[in-house]
Motif scaffolding. Structure first.
Motif, PDB file in Angstrom:
ATOM      1  N   LEU A 122      35.785  23.918  59.023  1.00 56.60           N
ATOM      2  CA  LEU A 122      35.386  25.159  58.362  1.00 56.60           C
ATOM      3  C   LEU A 122      34.150  25.760  59.020  1.00 56.60           C
ATOM      4  O   LEU A 122      34.000  26.991  59.091  1.00 56.60           O
ATOM      5  N   ALA A 139      35.391  27.479  62.048  1.00 54.24           N
ATOM      6  CA  ALA A 139      36.032  28.722  61.630  1.00 54.24           C
ATOM      7  C   ALA A 139      34.992  29.823  61.442  1.00 54.24           C
ATOM      8  O   ALA A 139      35.178  30.962  61.890  1.00 54.24           O
ATOM      9  N   THR A 154      40.309  27.406  59.610  1.00 54.89           N
ATOM     10  CA  THR A 154      40.230  27.484  58.150  1.00 54.89           C
ATOM     11  C   THR A 154      41.404  26.758  57.511  1.00 54.89           C
ATOM     12  O   THR A 154      41.236  25.934  56.593  1.00 54.89           O
ATOM     13  N   ALA A 192      35.243  27.880  52.101  1.00 56.89           N
ATOM     14  CA  ALA A 192      35.907  28.799  53.025  1.00 56.89           C
ATOM     15  C   ALA A 192      35.715  30.250  52.582  1.00 56.89           C
ATOM     16  O   ALA A 192      35.459  31.138  53.406  1.00 56.89           O
ATOM     17  N   TRP A 244      33.895  33.210  54.863  1.00 60.91           N
ATOM     18  CA  TRP A 244      34.520  34.483  55.223  1.00 60.91           C
ATOM     19  C   TRP A 244      33.780  35.670  54.612  1.00 60.91           C
ATOM     20  O   TRP A 244      33.632  36.718  55.249  1.00 60.91           O
TER      21      TRP A 244
END
Length: 270
Positions: free
Chosen positions: A42, A45, A85, A108, A112
């Protein structure tokens, strides 16, 4: 491959497993390698998504980065973010079941939200701090006993984020002062939770990262301070782990710190 390692800030990811180890130690539960892998995925990501969302601004401020330099395409950066992710969520489910998946989903979502909406707002540093705090709680399985440790690591991350905003223009005295206050808060929270925690290594490492900014806070020194501050997370995590009665795990974390420092000089992490 080097460009991909730069995209995901591979050396900086060495500071990530310590979040879940510190959370598990604070909660009194076993440290799960799968949870550490999930949090690392993560993190990667978030780094890839960061460069995708910043690609136009980086073309002006940081043209050497993988996306604006053309070494990584925007589509590849976004696909890396999506893939990491998904892999992180799946790994969290395998390691921690539905609770692990739920906590990883919150993490997550925060990652984002930060990269796509909050980064350039006044809430940006707090959002980044929340990501690290949620990472600690992922390792703790959501146990309330881990909240002070999560806040400590979040406080240090807040200081890194404040500095990170000054990487292209240089830091002001207020910026440096805010970073120092964040590090002091992190140390105080760990000391309060674990009175015997060995914090000397963290104080020394964080102090070295910030000391050079007092005389000359130009962009190059700020970037170096950010890199060193990321490495300083490791002795902070190690202090929290040791303070909760896990000296062997703490020693393992500290052994990774010099390796992370060497890698950060080979691969860009800011």
């Amino acid at each position: 491959m080097r460009a991909l390692l730069e995209l995901v800030r591979a050396p900086a990811a060495l500071s990530v497993p310590g979040d879940t180890m510190a959370g598990a130690a604070a909660a009194g539960s076993p440290a799960r390698p799968g949870t550490a892998v999930a949090s690392t995925l993560l993190y990667w990501a978030g780094m890839a998504l960061n460069d995708w969302s910043d690609r136009h601004q980086d073309a002006v401020d940081r043209p050497e980065r993988p996306v604006p330099s053309g070494r990584i395409s925007p589509a590849t950066a976004l696909a890396t973010a999506v893939g990491c992710t998904g892999a992180g969520l799946l790994t969290a489910f395998v390691a921690g079941g539905r609770r692990g998946l739920g906590l990883a989903g919150l993490l997550a979502g925060a990652v984002w939200a930060y990269d796509l909406a909050l980064k350039r707002t006044p809430a940006g540093p707090a959002a980044m701090a929340a990501c690290r705090a949620l990472d600690v709680m992922l390792g703790a399985g959501g146990a309330a006993r881990a909240v002070p440790t999560a806040l400590a690591i979040g406080a240090h991350t807040y200081g890194i984020s404040v500095l990170g905003r000054a990487e292209t223009r240089g830091a002001t005295g207020a910026t440096v002062g805010g970073a120092v206050a964040a590090c002091a808060t992190a140390a105080a929270l760990v000391a309060w939770t674990c009175p015997g925690a060995p914090l000397a290594g963290y104080v020394t490492t964080a102090g070295r990262a910030l000391a050079g900014l007092r005389a000359d806070p130009d962009p190059a020194r700020v970037r170096q301070a950010v890199r060193l501050s990321i490495v300083a997370l490791i002795p902070l995590q190690a202090a929290a782990v040791a303070g909760h009665g896990r000296p062997v795990q703490s020693a393992a974390l500290l052994a990774a710190a010099p390796f992370g420092g060497r890698l950060s000089r080979l691969v860009a992490t800011s």
